[in-house]
Design a protein around this motif. Structure first.
Motif, PDB file in Angstrom:
ATOM      1  N   LYS A 285       0.922  -1.070  -0.157  1.00 40.11           N
ATOM      2  CA  LYS A 285      -0.094   0.088  -0.005  1.00 40.11           C
ATOM      3  C   LYS A 285       0.823   1.280  -0.067  1.00 40.11           C
ATOM      4  O   LYS A 285       2.185   1.115   0.545  1.00 40.11           O
ATOM      5  CB  LYS A 285      -0.926  -0.002   1.040  1.00 40.11           C
TER       6      LYS A 285
ATOM      7  N   SER B 202       0.732   6.793   4.069  1.00 37.87           N
ATOM      8  CA  SER B 202      -0.297   7.767   4.444  1.00 37.87           C
ATOM      9  C   SER B 202       0.334   8.699   5.351  1.00 37.87           C
ATOM     10  O   SER B 202      -0.393   9.579   5.709  1.00 37.87           O
ATOM     11  CB  SER B 202      -1.563   6.974   4.950  1.00 37.87           C
TER      12      SER B 202
ATOM     13  N   GLN C 282      -2.415   9.353  10.887  1.00 39.25           N
ATOM     14  CA  GLN C 282      -1.601   8.225  10.544  1.00 39.25           C
ATOM     15  C   GLN C 282      -0.242   8.181  10.907  1.00 39.25           C
ATOM     16  O   GLN C 282       0.251   7.283  11.190  1.00 39.25           O
ATOM     17  CB  GLN C 282      -1.994   8.148   8.947  1.00 39.25           C
TER      18      GLN C 282
ATOM     19  N   ASP D  93      -8.239   7.145   1.173  1.00 43.19           N
ATOM     20  CA  ASP D  93      -8.753   5.740   0.525  1.00 43.19           C
ATOM     21  C   ASP D  93      -7.777   4.559   1.324  1.00 43.19           C
ATOM     22  O   ASP D  93      -6.715   4.367   0.772  1.00 43.19           O
ATOM     23  CB  ASP D  93      -8.856   5.887  -0.769  1.00 43.19           C
ATOM     24  N   TYR D  94      -8.130   3.926   2.220  1.00 44.72           N
ATOM     25  CA  TYR D  94      -7.491   2.890   3.045  1.00 44.72           C
ATOM     26  C   TYR D  94      -7.513   1.732   2.060  1.00 44.72           C
ATOM     27  O   TYR D  94      -6.838   0.692   2.474  1.00 44.72           O
ATOM     28  CB  TYR D  94      -7.960   2.664   4.390  1.00 44.72           C
ATOM     29  N   ASP D  95      -8.024   1.670   1.100  1.00 42.81           N
ATOM     30  CA  ASP D  95      -7.723   0.537   0.121  1.00 42.81           C
ATOM     31  C   ASP D  95      -6.385   0.455  -0.775  1.00 42.81           C
ATOM     32  O   ASP D  95      -5.959  -0.364  -1.072  1.00 42.81           O
ATOM     33  CB  ASP D  95      -9.074   0.437  -0.963  1.00 42.81           C
TER      34      ASP D  95
ATOM     35  N   GLN E 281      -1.719   3.184   3.364  1.00 41.30           N
ATOM     36  CA  GLN E 281      -1.562   2.215   4.535  1.00 41.30           C
ATOM     37  C   GLN E 281      -2.167   2.824   5.824  1.00 41.30           C
ATOM     38  O   GLN E 281      -2.224   4.046   5.914  1.00 41.30           O
ATOM     39  CB  GLN E 281      -0.222   2.332   4.791  1.00 41.30           C
ATOM     40  N   ASN E 282      -3.188   2.327   6.318  1.00 42.41           N
ATOM     41  CA  ASN E 282      -3.748   2.598   7.555  1.00 42.41           C
ATOM     42  C   ASN E 282      -2.665   1.861   9.029  1.00 42.41           C
ATOM     43  O   ASN E 282      -2.651   0.680   9.165  1.00 42.41           O
ATOM     44  CB  ASN E 282      -4.818   1.973   7.769  1.00 42.41           C
TER      45      ASN E 282
ATOM     46  N   THR F  27     -10.403   0.245  11.097  1.00 42.81           N
ATOM     47  CA  THR F  27     -10.753   1.616  10.451  1.00 42.81           C
ATOM     48  C   THR F  27     -12.123   1.961  11.377  1.00 42.81           C
ATOM     49  O   THR F  27     -13.018   2.538  10.684  1.00 42.81           O
ATOM     50  CB  THR F  27     -11.171   1.560   8.919  1.00 42.81           C
TER      51      THR F  27
ATOM     52  N   CYS G 274     -13.541   5.379  10.862  1.00 45.46           N
ATOM     53  CA  CYS G 274     -14.273   5.652   9.778  1.00 45.46           C
ATOM     54  C   CYS G 274     -15.656   5.617  10.106  1.00 45.46           C
ATOM     55  O   CYS G 274     -16.594   6.082   9.079  1.00 45.46           O
ATOM     56  CB  CYS G 274     -13.693   4.979   8.637  1.00 45.46           C
TER      57      CYS G 274
END
Length: 169
Positions: free
Chosen positions: A27, A30, A37, A112-114, A117-118, A123, A126
């Protein structure tokens, strides 16, 4: 955009010092897009550095490094203590959510955590009712009096500090 480096672990180097190693993941980074983050990343970093409860000097160094990094992000002086003394990841998320302020919360929610990187374990932040959950939690918060998941909590302890508040601005 650079790829995120996520998995932390400490290793002993040939000269006897401890180093934190990271492994690449797929990913995008972030940390530079969101202070929330960045805090999640720093918490993972400090946990890796304080992995060995027998190494008090390493844990103190990690704590001071965390404090300096959080200060460099522009947070208030007691924010690192509030965050580091949170005993669980859920409490860390709630505490960080309180101290980042509304503008940073908006940024964190817009990522966009898809694809990014989170650095938090989930999440939950969110969720549409997350702000209300955090505000209820802060209103009933007296002190962290539960067992801790993290070695660093024993180093930070429970020093006197101002009451944690949910920052609006």
């Amino acid at each position: 955009m650079p790829k995120a480096m996520f998995t932390f672990r400490t290793v002993n180097s040939p000269n006897g010092s401890r180093e934190v190693c990271t492994h690449g993941i797929e990913k995008n980074e972030s940390r530079q897009l969101s202070n929330f983050q960045a805090l999640g990343y720093l918490l993972r970093w400090v946990d890796a550095l304080s992995e060995d409860p027998a190494d008090l000097a390493g844990s103190i160094g990690a704590m001071l490094g965390f404090d300096a990094e959080v200060a460099a992000l522009g947070f208030e002086p007691f924010d690192p203590v509030h965050i580091l003394s949170a005993p669980t990841w859920k409490d860390r998320m709630r505490t960080a959510w309180c101290v980042i302020g509304a503008a940073e919360r908006t940024k964190a929610l817009q990522l966009d955590y898809d694809t990014l990187q989170n650095y938090w374990p989930n999440t939950d932040f969110c969720s549409s009712d997350w702000d209300a959950e955090v505000e209820r939690w802060v209103a009933q918060l007296a002190a962290f009096d539960v067992s801790c998941e993290f070695n660093i909590c024993s180093v930070v302890g429970n020093p006197p500090r101002p009451r944690l508040e949910f920052r609006i601005s």
